[in-house]
Write an enzyme that holds these catalytic residues in place. Structure first.
Site, mmCIF file in Angstrom:
data_model
loop_
_atom_site.group_PDB
_atom_site.id
_atom_site.type_symbol
_atom_site.label_atom_id
_atom_site.label_comp_id
_atom_site.label_asym_id
_atom_site.label_seq_id
_atom_site.Cartn_x
_atom_site.Cartn_y
_atom_site.Cartn_z
ATOM 1 N N ASP A 94 30.546 -4.140 -9.671
ATOM 2 C CA ASP A 94 30.236 -5.536 -9.946
ATOM 3 C C ASP A 94 29.690 -5.686 -11.368
ATOM 4 O OD1 ASP A 94 29.653 -8.291 -8.332
ATOM 5 O OD2 ASP A 94 28.155 -7.942 -9.880
ATOM 6 N N HIS A 110 33.404 -9.960 -10.964
ATOM 7 C CA HIS A 110 32.262 -10.636 -10.350
ATOM 8 C C HIS A 110 32.738 -11.968 -9.791
ATOM 9 C CE1 HIS A 110 28.108 -11.485 -9.475
ATOM 10 N NE2 HIS A 110 28.141 -12.612 -10.170
ATOM 11 N N SER A 165 27.771 -14.832 -5.903
ATOM 12 C CA SER A 165 26.724 -14.359 -6.799
ATOM 13 C C SER A 165 25.353 -14.722 -6.218
ATOM 14 C CB SER A 165 26.936 -14.928 -8.201
ATOM 15 O OG SER A 165 26.133 -14.276 -9.146
#
Length: 495
Positions: free
Chosen positions: A340, A389, A233
């Protein structure tokens, strides 16, 4: 061949000494995590029918003095009946340079699990969004203080996924020296600004990485062969921003023998137009470009020099993967879900509650197309058509496949290709490193992580999920010129 036979003989002796007979009572080491059911045979048949992880001697090559230590570690990992209790946890260390801090001025630090004898190091950058002005940083400090302060960090941390010390969960990197850097700078690992006053915040993400590397040089990194800078991330974006800076730091300190590489997971964001434009109040509602434009000024953000020169005056461009990637010198492997969840969130696509509208459905499909286009020139990448994610620290990371190849296998192939390239050898055959799903819908890959209904908590299969999103089977079948039942069968099998 003689050397390999000798190594095999040594390994056999050590395994016998470790108590091989009791291995029948165990699988996967201490406290193995529950595993998902294996993917359907239909999907596996598309590539190699079986995956194998042959013993990789590159980890100990040119390091024979420590080979016995490595084999003992392997034996003890595989056979926990060994009398010696293994310590799997990473331990907290604070930076020696106390002037480099978290947002609130508390000391920054890292978690370390040493693997004595290994010359491979993995440094992981944690993710966790960011804040871009005093108001939303204050709010973040009240609600997510662990991402801005080290005051309540635990003394130890257990690694999972690519940070796991268990070969079953982490077949290629289990025996590396593991480093986890907690995210406490809220600046996408880019800042270089000290705390201005009692009420202000420090943004020192880029400096924290530099200081961790310096500290690790006294703990064995100076003798490293490979350093993999990984992150998920915001940490994945941090890898793209910092991998060359780490390489340049080590080179400047005289450690030219360390091969620095990057692994960016779920940090390849697009600066696309939102589905619905909203007022820029916080990180979630604000368009990605607007938050970064404001943030880079507030943080005193640092970007790679070549990218800065290319986008002078608009350095915010360097926070988006496809814009910064051409300027990166170090080898980087990109892992990115084609759909995502974080990208869809900032694009104002809500996937809970009522089924999505047709316009939202088209937007989601176009997102997958746009992402594929930005990744086509990335030589090493893994992009499943899943709605998710982050992945590399999840215990199911070994289960997800693209065209019959798992992510650990793809990383192994990438590692081998770089190793062979340094010796002017041809890359290994049947070992792909550029893997991207071609199916067009979220979760059309049956090895995607399980989806749960956020209201009921029940698992949803692919068809249930697509129908929840407003997918019209009849209409799509008509567009494809096929019978609806055939389309349903294809979706179920992942075709």
């Amino acid at each position: 061949m003689t050397a390999i036979r000798m190594l095999s003989s040594v390994m056999l002796v050590v395994l016998m000494q470790s108590g091989v007979l009791c291995a029948r009572r165990f699988r996967g080491g201490r406290n193995p995590q529950p595993r998902r059911a294996p993917p359907s045979p239909t999907y596996r048949d598309r590539g190699d029918t079986t995956e194998s992880f042959p013993l990789d001697f590159t980890a100990v090559e040119e390091n024979m003095d420590n080979f016995m230590t490595q084999v003992k570690n392997l034996a003890q990992s595989l056979y926990p009946c060994s009398a010696q209790k293994l310590d799997y946890d990473m331990k907290l260390n604070f930076l020696e340079n106390t002037s480099v801090t978290c947002n609130d001025g508390s000391p920054a630090g890292y978690y370390l699990k040493e693997s004595r004898g290994s010359r491979r190091w993995l440094i992981f950058l944690e993710g966790g969004w960011y804040c871009f002005n005093k108001e939303n940083c204050d709010s973040r400090y009240e609600t997510m203080r662990r991402l801005m302060s080290s005051s309540k960090w635990p003394q130890t941390k257990t690694g999972t996924g690519i940070l796991s010390p268990l070969p079953e969960e982490n077949p290629h990197w289990w025996n590396a020296n593991m480093v986890f850097i907690p995210y406490c700078s809220s600046d996408v690992w880019s800042g270089a600004t000290a705390k201005p006053d009692q009420n202000g915040y420090a943004f020192m993400g880029s400096l924290i990485i530099q200081e961790v590397v310096k500290d690790l040089l006294t703990k064995g990194l100076d003798n490293a062969k490979v350093l993999l800078l990984a992150g998920s991330s915001a940490g994945g974006t941090g890898v793209l921003l910092n991998v060359d800076r780490v390489a340049e730091l080590l080179e400047g300190l005289g450690h030219t023998g360390v091969q620095v590489r990057g692994l960016s997971d779920s940090g390849w964001f697009l600066d696309n137009k939102q589905y619905h434009c909203t007022d820029c109040v916080d990180t979630i509602s604000c368009a990605p470009t607007e938050t970064i434009k404001r943030g880079i000024k507030y943080w005193g953000g640092v970007v790679p020099e070549k990218c800065r020169q290319t986008h002078e005056g608009e350095e915010w461009n360097c926070f988006f993967g496809y814009r910064v990637f051409p300027s990166i010198k170090s080898p980087v492997f990109v892992v990115q879900w084609l759909f995502d969840e974080a990208q869809l969130t900032v694009d104002n696509i809500q996937l809970t509650g009522q089924p999505v509208q047709e316009g939202q459905w088209r937007y989601i499909q176009n997102l997958g197309i746009e992402l594929r286009n930005t990744l086509k020139d990335v030589p090493a990448m893994f992009a499943p058509a899943c709605l998710s994610h982050e992945v590399i620290t999840r215990n199911y990371w070994i289960d997800v496949q693209v065209k019959g190849t798992s992510l650990p296998r793809a990383l192994h192939c990438w590692d081998r290709s770089l190793h062979d390239n340094n010796r002017n050898k041809s890359p290994p055959k049947g070992c792909p490193v550029h893997l991207i799903d071609s199916c067009p819908w979220p979760h059309c890959n049956p090895t995607c992580p399980t989806i749960r209904d956020q209201f009921t908590g029940q698992e949803m299969n692919v068809i249930q999920f697509l129908m929840h999103m407003g997918f019209d089977v009849q209409k799509m079948a008509q567009q494809q010129g096929m019978d609806p039942s055939k389309l349903l069968g294809m979706l179920s099998s992942g075709s």
